[in-house]
Design a protein around this motif. Structure first.
Motif, short mmCIF file in Angstrom:
data_model
loop_
_atom_site.label_atom_id
_atom_site.label_comp_id
_atom_site.label_asym_id
_atom_site.label_seq_id
_atom_site.Cartn_x
_atom_site.Cartn_y
_atom_site.Cartn_z
N GLU A 117 -39.20 -8.64 0.95
CA GLU A 117 -38.69 -9.84 1.60
C GLU A 117 -37.20 -9.69 1.89
OE1 GLU A 117 -40.45 -12.48 2.72
OE2 GLU A 117 -42.15 -11.21 2.15
N LEU A 118 -36.82 -10.08 3.08
CA LEU A 118 -35.43 -9.89 3.51
C LEU A 118 -34.63 -11.15 3.23
CD1 LEU A 118 -36.11 -8.03 6.88
CD2 LEU A 118 -36.05 -7.12 4.55
N ASP A 119 -34.34 -11.36 1.96
CA ASP A 119 -33.69 -12.59 1.52
C ASP A 119 -32.47 -12.24 0.69
OD1 ASP A 119 -33.11 -15.19 0.82
OD2 ASP A 119 -34.56 -15.27 -0.81
N LEU A 120 -31.28 -12.43 1.26
CA LEU A 120 -30.04 -12.16 0.55
C LEU A 120 -29.41 -13.49 0.13
CD1 LEU A 120 -27.94 -10.08 -0.38
CD2 LEU A 120 -26.83 -10.34 1.85
N PRO A 121 -29.26 -13.73 -1.18
CA PRO A 121 -28.66 -14.99 -1.65
C PRO A 121 -27.25 -15.19 -1.07
CG PRO A 121 -29.65 -13.79 -3.47
CD PRO A 121 -29.66 -12.86 -2.30
N GLU A 122 -26.89 -16.43 -0.84
CA GLU A 122 -25.60 -16.73 -0.22
C GLU A 122 -24.41 -16.29 -1.07
OE1 GLU A 122 -25.35 -20.79 0.92
OE2 GLU A 122 -26.96 -20.67 2.41
N PHE A 129 -32.89 -2.67 -3.86
CA PHE A 129 -34.29 -2.61 -4.29
C PHE A 129 -34.47 -1.33 -5.11
CE2 PHE A 129 -34.16 -5.41 -0.69
CZ PHE A 129 -34.94 -6.47 -1.12
N LEU A 130 -35.11 -1.50 -6.27
CA LEU A 130 -35.17 -0.46 -7.28
C LEU A 130 -36.60 -0.04 -7.56
CD1 LEU A 130 -32.70 -2.41 -9.51
CD2 LEU A 130 -32.10 -0.34 -8.27
N ASN A 145 -32.02 -5.85 -15.16
CA ASN A 145 -32.70 -6.85 -15.98
C ASN A 145 -33.63 -7.63 -15.07
OD1 ASN A 145 -33.43 -9.23 -17.35
ND2 ASN A 145 -31.61 -9.13 -18.65
N PRO A 146 -34.94 -7.43 -15.15
CA PRO A 146 -35.85 -8.07 -14.20
C PRO A 146 -35.93 -9.58 -14.34
CG PRO A 146 -37.08 -6.92 -15.91
CD PRO A 146 -35.65 -6.53 -16.07
N SER A 147 -35.65 -10.11 -15.52
CA SER A 147 -35.76 -11.56 -15.71
C SER A 147 -34.63 -12.31 -15.02
CB SER A 147 -35.80 -11.91 -17.20
OG SER A 147 -34.59 -11.50 -17.83
N THR A 148 -33.47 -11.67 -14.91
CA THR A 148 -32.32 -12.31 -14.27
C THR A 148 -31.95 -11.66 -12.94
OG1 THR A 148 -30.79 -10.87 -15.47
CG2 THR A 148 -31.38 -12.98 -16.50
N GLN A 149 -32.58 -10.53 -12.63
CA GLN A 149 -32.30 -9.74 -11.42
C GLN A 149 -30.87 -9.22 -11.39
OE1 GLN A 149 -34.19 -12.57 -8.31
NE2 GLN A 149 -34.78 -10.54 -7.65
N ALA A 209 -23.54 -8.12 -6.26
CA ALA A 209 -24.79 -7.48 -5.86
C ALA A 209 -25.83 -7.75 -6.93
CB ALA A 209 -24.60 -5.98 -5.67
N ASP A 210 -27.04 -8.05 -6.52
CA ASP A 210 -28.14 -8.17 -7.48
C ASP A 210 -29.23 -7.17 -7.14
OD1 ASP A 210 -29.59 -9.26 -5.38
OD2 ASP A 210 -29.82 -11.24 -6.28
N GLY A 211 -30.29 -7.18 -7.91
CA GLY A 211 -31.37 -6.22 -7.73
C GLY A 211 -32.71 -6.88 -7.66
N GLN A 212 -33.68 -6.11 -7.19
CA GLN A 212 -35.06 -6.56 -7.17
C GLN A 212 -35.96 -5.34 -7.28
OE1 GLN A 212 -36.11 -9.74 -4.39
NE2 GLN A 212 -38.02 -8.69 -3.93
N ALA A 213 -36.96 -5.42 -8.13
CA ALA A 213 -37.89 -4.30 -8.28
C ALA A 213 -38.77 -4.21 -7.04
CB ALA A 213 -38.73 -4.48 -9.53
#
Length: 235
Positions: A117-122, A129-130, A145-149, A209-213
């Motif tokens: 999904e192409l969703d970048l938080p403001e 993506f990992l 940390n997958p629970s908090t991204q 920057a955050d992450g997403q599996a």
């Protein structure tokens, strides 16, 4: 809504030799069609409108093979590099072909079953993506940390070492003088070769920057062996 993307396709493909002596790596065939075409089909399915492709090694072959993107209902623009500028330098040179709004970045030498999904938080300037660490890269790139991204450059509680997939969302606001100088200690100039990784690590340190599996199939198609394995898998 993200409507633009850049595919990094300017590398020399040294690890893929001799296959890349006459063919740029993104045009090597995967299950009967060029690797980069798999990307273009997925980008079109995501309603991406504009795709910038940077070229260098045997780069004249890419426009001949792909045209301007009409067959995928895409507008393909090419950013030609006299010598490969790496990911950071390639992106900086291509900025004039992109709108000043978030975009999807994807390495031209990976294969994936679908795009996320192409969703970048403001409140973020990047989302990475990992994937689980492959055998050829066992230590990974970031701690996730997958629970908090949340991402970190250092190990920590509830964080797992994972590998950057080569797929990311990026806001061009991270390419300001302040962010670039913070990441590289001096301001990279247009036309200068430099990797994007130090900037991404700087954004991670600043919690920008955050992450997403990534939850699909993914392959770093970096060697003839892995190309053969991918073709066997898809067959």
């Amino acid at each position: 809504m993200i409507t633009q993307a850049m595919i990094f396709a300017a590398g020399e493909g040294k690890r893929m030799r001799p296959l890349t002596l006459k063919t740029p790596k993104p045009l090597l065939k995967v299950a009967g069609k060029p690797l980069i075409v798999w990307h273009l089909e997925k980008l079109a399915a995501k309603k991406i409108k504009t795709v910038v492709i940077n070229t260098s090694h045997l780069g004249e072959q890419l426009p001949l093979a792909l045209g301007q993107g009409e067959r995928w209902q895409l507008d393909i623009q090419y950013s030609a590099e006299a010598t490969p500028l790496e990911t950071g330098g390639g992106l900086l040179q291509a900025l004039n072909l992109l709108k000043p709004e978030p975009l999807l970045l994807i390495n031209g030498d990976i294969w994936c079953s679908h795009l996320p999904e192409l969703d970048l938080p403001e409140n973020k300037l990047a989302r990475l993506f990992l994937v689980p660490n492959p055998e050829h890269h066992p230590k990974g790139d970031f701690y996730f940390n997958p629970s908090t991204q949340t991402l970190s450059n250092q190990p920590g509680a509830d964080a797992t070492a994972m590998t950057f997939s080569g797929i990311s969302l990026l806001d061009p606001r991270c390419l300001t003088k302040e962010h670039l100088t913070s990441a590289y200690e001096q301001l990279p100039e247009k036309g200068q070769a430099f990797p994007l990784a130090p900037l991404l690590r700087s954004l991670v340190d600043q919690q920008l920057a955050d992450g997403q599996a990534y939850n699909g199939d993914w392959v770093d198609v970096g060697t003839p062996l892995r190309l053969d394995q991918l073709n066997g898998y898809l067959a």
